[in-house]
Scaffold this motif. Sequence first.
Motif, PDB file in Angstrom:
ATOM      1  N   LEU A 114      66.879 -55.634 -81.916  1.00  0.00           N
ATOM      2  CA  LEU A 114      67.187 -55.037 -80.616  1.00  0.00           C
ATOM      3  C   LEU A 114      66.096 -54.044 -80.222  1.00  0.00           C
ATOM      4  O   LEU A 114      65.440 -53.457 -81.092  1.00  0.00           O
ATOM      5  N   PRO A 115      65.918 -53.825 -78.928  1.00  0.00           N
ATOM      6  CA  PRO A 115      64.947 -52.808 -78.494  1.00  0.00           C
ATOM      7  C   PRO A 115      65.323 -51.440 -79.077  1.00  0.00           C
ATOM      8  O   PRO A 115      66.501 -51.157 -79.326  1.00  0.00           O
ATOM      9  N   GLU A 116      64.322 -50.618 -79.310  1.00  0.00           N
ATOM     10  CA  GLU A 116      64.550 -49.298 -79.914  1.00  0.00           C
ATOM     11  C   GLU A 116      65.579 -48.475 -79.133  1.00  0.00           C
ATOM     12  O   GLU A 116      66.437 -47.816 -79.724  1.00  0.00           O
ATOM     13  N   ALA A 117      65.513 -48.533 -77.815  1.00  0.00           N
ATOM     14  CA  ALA A 117      66.471 -47.771 -76.999  1.00  0.00           C
ATOM     15  C   ALA A 117      67.900 -48.249 -77.267  1.00  0.00           C
ATOM     16  O   ALA A 117      68.827 -47.442 -77.355  1.00  0.00           O
ATOM     17  N   ALA A 118      68.089 -49.564 -77.406  1.00  0.00           N
ATOM     18  CA  ALA A 118      69.423 -50.106 -77.688  1.00  0.00           C
ATOM     19  C   ALA A 118      69.892 -49.673 -79.075  1.00  0.00           C
ATOM     20  O   ALA A 118      71.061 -49.331 -79.261  1.00  0.00           O
ATOM     21  N   GLN A 119      68.993 -49.670 -80.043  1.00  0.00           N
ATOM     22  CA  GLN A 119      69.336 -49.220 -81.398  1.00  0.00           C
ATOM     23  C   GLN A 119      69.821 -47.777 -81.381  1.00  0.00           C
ATOM     24  O   GLN A 119      70.846 -47.444 -81.984  1.00  0.00           O
ATOM     25  N   LYS A 120      69.094 -46.937 -80.668  1.00  0.00           N
ATOM     26  CA  LYS A 120      69.460 -45.515 -80.592  1.00  0.00           C
ATOM     27  C   LYS A 120      70.822 -45.336 -79.934  1.00  0.00           C
ATOM     28  O   LYS A 120      71.650 -44.547 -80.392  1.00  0.00           O
ATOM     29  N   LYS A 121      71.066 -46.067 -78.856  1.00  0.00           N
ATOM     30  CA  LYS A 121      72.357 -45.950 -78.156  1.00  0.00           C
ATOM     31  C   LYS A 121      73.504 -46.430 -79.034  1.00  0.00           C
ATOM     32  O   LYS A 121      74.558 -45.795 -79.091  1.00  0.00           O
ATOM     33  N   LEU A 122      73.312 -47.554 -79.722  1.00  0.00           N
ATOM     34  CA  LEU A 122      74.357 -48.056 -80.617  1.00  0.00           C
ATOM     35  C   LEU A 122      74.649 -47.060 -81.734  1.00  0.00           C
ATOM     36  O   LEU A 122      75.806 -46.773 -82.039  1.00  0.00           O
ATOM     37  N   ASN A 123      73.600 -46.540 -82.347  1.00  0.00           N
ATOM     38  CA  ASN A 123      73.787 -45.578 -83.437  1.00  0.00           C
ATOM     39  C   ASN A 123      74.445 -44.291 -82.941  1.00  0.00           C
ATOM     40  O   ASN A 123      75.299 -43.728 -83.621  1.00  0.00           O
ATOM     41  N   ALA A 124      74.082 -43.845 -81.757  1.00  0.00           N
ATOM     42  CA  ALA A 124      74.688 -42.633 -81.207  1.00  0.00           C
ATOM     43  C   ALA A 124      76.172 -42.862 -80.927  1.00  0.00           C
ATOM     44  O   ALA A 124      77.011 -42.022 -81.254  1.00  0.00           O
ATOM     45  N   ARG A 125      76.519 -44.015 -80.357  1.00  0.00           N
ATOM     46  CA  ARG A 125      77.932 -44.326 -80.078  1.00  0.00           C
ATOM     47  C   ARG A 125      78.739 -44.425 -81.363  1.00  0.00           C
ATOM     48  O   ARG A 125      79.858 -43.938 -81.451  1.00  0.00           O
ATOM     49  N   LYS A 126      78.163 -45.062 -82.385  1.00  0.00           N
ATOM     50  CA  LYS A 126      78.869 -45.176 -83.662  1.00  0.00           C
ATOM     51  C   LYS A 126      79.099 -43.793 -84.268  1.00  0.00           C
ATOM     52  O   LYS A 126      80.166 -43.531 -84.810  1.00  0.00           O
ATOM     53  N   GLY A 127      78.104 -42.929 -84.180  1.00  0.00           N
ATOM     54  CA  GLY A 127      78.241 -41.581 -84.719  1.00  0.00           C
ATOM     55  C   GLY A 127      79.344 -40.803 -84.018  1.00  0.00           C
ATOM     56  O   GLY A 127      80.188 -40.171 -84.661  1.00  0.00           O
ATOM     57  N   VAL A 128      79.360 -40.861 -82.712  1.00  0.00           N
ATOM     58  CA  VAL A 128      80.389 -40.156 -81.942  1.00  0.00           C
ATOM     59  C   VAL A 128      81.756 -40.750 -82.220  1.00  0.00           C
ATOM     60  O   VAL A 128      82.729 -40.035 -82.427  1.00  0.00           O
ATOM     61  N   ARG A 129      81.840 -42.078 -82.259  1.00  0.00           N
ATOM     62  CA  ARG A 129      83.121 -42.728 -82.514  1.00  0.00           C
ATOM     63  C   ARG A 129      83.653 -42.365 -83.905  1.00  0.00           C
ATOM     64  O   ARG A 129      84.847 -42.117 -84.070  1.00  0.00           O
ATOM     65  N   ASN A 130      82.769 -42.322 -84.887  1.00  0.00           N
ATOM     66  CA  ASN A 130      83.191 -41.938 -86.236  1.00  0.00           C
ATOM     67  C   ASN A 130      83.693 -40.500 -86.277  1.00  0.00           C
ATOM     68  O   ASN A 130      84.686 -40.205 -86.932  1.00  0.00           O
ATOM     69  N   LYS A 131      83.020 -39.611 -85.581  1.00  0.00           N
ATOM     70  CA  LYS A 131      83.456 -38.212 -85.547  1.00  0.00           C
ATOM     71  C   LYS A 131      84.806 -38.078 -84.858  1.00  0.00           C
ATOM     72  O   LYS A 131      85.672 -37.346 -85.295  1.00  0.00           O
ATOM     73  N   LEU A 132      84.982 -38.805 -83.747  1.00  0.00           N
ATOM     74  CA  LEU A 132      86.245 -38.746 -83.012  1.00  0.00           C
ATOM     75  C   LEU A 132      87.391 -39.328 -83.829  1.00  0.00           C
ATOM     76  O   LEU A 132      88.526 -38.891 -83.720  1.00  0.00           O
TER      77      LEU A 132
END
Length: 107
Positions: free
Chosen positions: A75-93
């Motif tokens: 995946l493009p780097e921007a997509a990787q960053k967005k996916l990882n950021a969403r996973k991090g937030v979802r895990n925290k929530l």
Amino acid sequence: MLYAIRGADGAIQTLSRQELAGAVPLAESDPEVQQFLAEGRHGANFNALDADFVRVIEDVIDTLIQNKVIKLTDLPEAAQKKLNARKGVRNKLAGALNLLGDDSMIL
């Protein structure tokens, strides 16, 4: 300026950028216009639908990665960053505790 056609109940049924017969002019910032646009034609809240759809896409990507159809790095780097950021937030929530970090660190 937008032009609205109202139903018998007075609610907006149609919006147009072009003047229509029987339409009344309304500003784009009008609260009724904003509500109509947010709810969509069938009363569905598009923001909620978009959030649900994003989650579906995220699950599809996870499944493709787990089944080794694609790699995250495909995946493009921007997509990787967005996916990882969403996973991090979802895990925290969700109150998840990730002591080992991501799976790539497990030997």
